[in-house]
Design an enzyme around this catalytic site. Structure first.
Site, PDB file in Angstrom:
ATOM      1  N   GLU A 179       0.812  -1.206   0.000  1.00  9.55           N
ATOM      2  CA  GLU A 179       0.000   0.000   0.000  1.00  9.55           C
ATOM      3  C   GLU A 179       0.849   1.261   0.000  1.00  9.55           C
ATOM      4  O   GLU A 179       2.006   1.252   0.415  1.00  9.55           O
ATOM      5  CB  GLU A 179      -0.920   0.002   1.221  1.00  9.55           C
ATOM      6  CG  GLU A 179      -0.144  -0.176   2.514  1.00  9.55           C
ATOM      7  CD  GLU A 179      -1.013  -0.576   3.699  1.00  9.55           C
ATOM      8  OE1 GLU A 179      -2.081  -1.165   3.491  1.00  9.55           O
ATOM      9  OE2 GLU A 179      -0.608  -0.286   4.826  1.00  9.55           O
TER      10      GLU A 179
ATOM     11  N   ASN B   9      -2.042   4.474  16.727  1.00  9.37           N
ATOM     12  CA  ASN B   9      -3.200   4.117  15.927  1.00  9.37           C
ATOM     13  C   ASN B   9      -3.467   2.648  16.260  1.00  9.37           C
ATOM     14  O   ASN B   9      -2.704   1.792  15.816  1.00  9.37           O
ATOM     15  CB  ASN B   9      -2.816   4.310  14.450  1.00  9.37           C
ATOM     16  CG  ASN B   9      -4.026   4.504  13.576  1.00  9.37           C
ATOM     17  OD1 ASN B   9      -5.150   4.221  13.979  1.00  9.37           O
ATOM     18  ND2 ASN B   9      -3.783   4.980  12.370  1.00  9.37           N
TER      19      ASN B   9
ATOM     20  N   CYS C 178      -0.176   1.778   9.770  1.00  5.90           N
ATOM     21  CA  CYS C 178       0.754   0.956   9.008  1.00  5.90           C
ATOM     22  C   CYS C 178       0.279  -0.482   8.736  1.00  5.90           C
ATOM     23  O   CYS C 178       0.130  -1.276   9.662  1.00  5.90           O
ATOM     24  CB  CYS C 178       2.049   0.922   9.815  1.00  5.90           C
ATOM     25  SG  CYS C 178       3.400   0.186   8.982  1.00  5.90           S
TER      26      CYS C 178
ATOM     27  N   LEU D  62      12.014   5.396  17.612  1.00  5.94           N
ATOM     28  CA  LEU D  62      12.600   5.088  18.920  1.00  5.94           C
ATOM     29  C   LEU D  62      11.565   4.433  19.848  1.00  5.94           C
ATOM     30  O   LEU D  62      11.761   3.321  20.308  1.00  5.94           O
ATOM     31  CB  LEU D  62      13.177   6.364  19.547  1.00  5.94           C
ATOM     32  CG  LEU D  62      14.193   6.109  20.642  1.00  5.94           C
ATOM     33  CD1 LEU D  62      15.452   5.449  20.099  1.00  5.94           C
ATOM     34  CD2 LEU D  62      14.567   7.400  21.373  1.00  5.94           C
ATOM     35  N   HIS D  63      10.484   5.132  20.112  1.00  2.00           N
ATOM     36  CA  HIS D  63       9.332   4.620  20.880  1.00  2.00           C
ATOM     37  C   HIS D  63       9.608   4.321  22.352  1.00  2.00           C
ATOM     38  O   HIS D  63       8.665   4.098  23.109  1.00  2.00           O
ATOM     39  CB  HIS D  63       8.711   3.387  20.216  1.00  2.00           C
ATOM     40  CG  HIS D  63       8.306   3.597  18.789  1.00  2.00           C
ATOM     41  ND1 HIS D  63       7.627   4.711  18.370  1.00  2.00           N
ATOM     42  CD2 HIS D  63       8.502   2.844  17.668  1.00  2.00           C
ATOM     43  CE1 HIS D  63       7.409   4.634  17.067  1.00  2.00           C
ATOM     44  NE2 HIS D  63       7.930   3.522  16.608  1.00  2.00           N
TER      45      HIS D  63
ATOM     46  N   CYS E  89       2.493  -2.705  15.567  1.00  4.50           N
ATOM     47  CA  CYS E  89       2.377  -2.355  14.147  1.00  4.50           C
ATOM     48  C   CYS E  89       1.707  -3.496  13.393  1.00  4.50           C
ATOM     49  O   CYS E  89       2.110  -4.654  13.518  1.00  4.50           O
ATOM     50  CB  CYS E  89       3.770  -2.077  13.582  1.00  4.50           C
ATOM     51  SG  CYS E  89       3.807  -1.928  11.789  1.00  4.50           S
TER      52      CYS E  89
ATOM     53  N   CYS F 259       3.486   8.449   1.179  1.00  2.61           N
ATOM     54  CA  CYS F 259       4.063   7.447   2.066  1.00  2.61           C
ATOM     55  C   CYS F 259       4.124   6.140   1.281  1.00  2.61           C
ATOM     56  O   CYS F 259       3.091   5.671   0.786  1.00  2.61           O
ATOM     57  CB  CYS F 259       3.150   7.336   3.288  1.00  2.61           C
ATOM     58  SG  CYS F 259       3.638   6.058   4.448  1.00  2.61           S
TER      59      CYS F 259
ATOM     60  N   CYS G 180       6.921  -6.995   6.730  1.00  6.68           N
ATOM     61  CA  CYS G 180       8.086  -6.470   7.446  1.00  6.68           C
ATOM     62  C   CYS G 180       8.585  -7.550   8.395  1.00  6.68           C
ATOM     63  O   CYS G 180       7.788  -8.282   8.983  1.00  6.68           O
ATOM     64  CB  CYS G 180       7.698  -5.217   8.236  1.00  6.68           C
ATOM     65  SG  CYS G 180       9.116  -4.403   9.028  1.00  6.68           S
TER      66      CYS G 180
ATOM     67  N   CYS H 206       7.545  -5.458  15.315  1.00 13.50           N
ATOM     68  CA  CYS H 206       7.133  -4.546  16.386  1.00 13.50           C
ATOM     69  C   CYS H 206       5.672  -4.855  16.742  1.00 13.50           C
ATOM     70  O   CYS H 206       4.816  -4.880  15.861  1.00 13.50           O
ATOM     71  CB  CYS H 206       7.288  -3.088  15.936  1.00 13.50           C
ATOM     72  SG  CYS H 206       8.960  -2.698  15.396  1.00 13.50           S
TER      73      CYS H 206
END
Ligand code: SAH
Length: 368
Positions: A109, A317, A360, A242-243, A136, A122, A129, A133
């Protein structure tokens, strides 16, 4: 979205590599490819002019090339790489998300976001991926495969064309910014992402002629690749997801942290800032009661104080089925205040596209 166990879509094993495309090749390689099929080398420049200069990838549009040659050239250098499954818009049509199907059925996407002063796209650099994480959506489904340079570039060429042609609400416009914040970890697909950056920034007709300064590469913090990226001598922006300011929490939120610590990631970021002259963007998704405590804001402030950095706070999100959600407004405000106390520039990202599964990877996931 189905739970991970219900995901039925699997890319066919041993799927063929994406077909070779003009956007995979340097100008010299394009001339060689054209010569290989018995065409005059100058046709390479004509094709580049059509594809990058005029955003015209269909042979019917190449009126300066004899009809007989168009088919051969198109087949050899501009094969159909992907097709639109659907577009979804929201935010009064200022945000448009596109779900693409690649030649082997893989789904990726891209998202176009219109702001008063700029248009940002984007893009995805991988299908899926491998960074895992937990907050996500893309991370949950694992990595399908790397995208080719042309598969990355074409998302942008098509977005630029749609914008120019007024297919996106708000009238015709030019694409000004690209962020590698779609599916995938761009620095884990280094060579192809670098190739894409070259195609995007090379002046027309060899490339799209977009400013390097308008391109942001976002990474979980693959330290050796960050150093390599610094050594390219580009003026792109680097964003670091970083988070968490402490290794203990970051090991769980960004699992690759067990390989390269917060300290190593930030050292590599500061080196990138020094070499490129650009402020690094520190991405921090605020997750309620997980990483939004005052002491973490303070620790983050101390780590970033006096550095060439800017913090981008992203209200989480929530992905379907996850127990995590965005921070309370008062905790978010307190987090901002704590960073400002240390003189660290901070903004809270406007969260576009929530009602179109903008987080994402959610759109591709819900299609499966
Ligand atoms: N792999 C790269 C780029 C893709 S993700 C990276 O991690 O940087 C782009 C950004 O969106 C990253 O900062 C990522 O952590 C963040 N992100 C992913 N899922 C999110 C969610 N559910 N809510 C808020 N931000 C999210």
């Amino acid at each position: 979205m189905p739970s991970p166990g219900e995901l039925t879509f699997v890319a066919p094993r041993g799927a063929k590599k994406p077909p070779r495309h003009l956007a995979d090749l340097t100008p010299q390689e394009r001339r060689e490819a054209v010569a290989e099929i018995g065409e005059k080398p100058f046709r390479a420049k004509q094709l580049s002019q059509h594809y990058f200069g005029r955003l015209a990838h269909r042979p019917e549009e190449w009126t300066d090339i004899p009809a007989a040659a168009r088919g051969r050239l198109s087949e050899a250098l501009l094969p159909e790489l992907m097709s639109v499954v659907r577009h979804i818009s929201c935010d009064d049509d200022a945000t448009r998300k596109t779900l693409w199907r690649l030649h082997d059925g893989t789904l990726v996407e891209s998202v176009l976001m219109r702001y008063p002063d700029r248009v940002t796209m984007c893009v995805s650099s991988q299908a899926g991926c491998g960074m895992n994480c937990p907050f996500c959506a893309t991370g949950q489904a694992g990595l399908d495969r790397n995208l080719s340079t042309a598969e990355i570039v074409h998302q942008i060429v098509d977005g630029a064309r749609a914008l120019r042609d007024g297919e996106v609400a708000g009238g015709p416009a030019r694409l000004s910014n690209i962020v590698f914040m779609g599916m995938g970890e761009p620095l884990a697909n280094y060579k192809r992402v670098l190739g894409a950056i070259r195609r995007l920034t090379d002046p027309a007709p060899e490339g799209l002629g977009i400013s390097q300064r308008g391109i942001t590469v976002s990474t979980v913090g693959l330290v050796p690749a960050m150093h390599r990226f610094a050594d390219e001598g580009l003026s792109c922006r680097l964003a670091v997801s970083l988070h968490a300011p402490d290794d203990e929490l970051r090991n769980t939120l960004v699992p690759v942290n067990t390989r390269w610590t917060v300290r190593e990631v930030l050292d590599a970021a500061w080196r990138y800032a020094d070499v490129s002259g650009r402020r690094v963007s520190i991405e921090y998704a605020l997750i309620r009661d997980i990483n939004d405590q005052g002491w973490r804001a303070d620790l983050l402030g101390r780590l970033l104080k006096g550095r060439r950095a800017h913090v981008n706070l992203i209200p989480l999100n929530p992905t379907p089925g996850s127990k995590w959600t965005a921070s309370r407004p008062e905790d978010e405000a307190e987090f901002v205040r704590a960073l400002e106390t240390h003189g660290v520039p901070v903004t809270v990202r406007d969260t576009r596209g929530q009602e179109i599964d903008g987080a994402c990877g959610q759109l591709a996931a819900s299609q499966r």
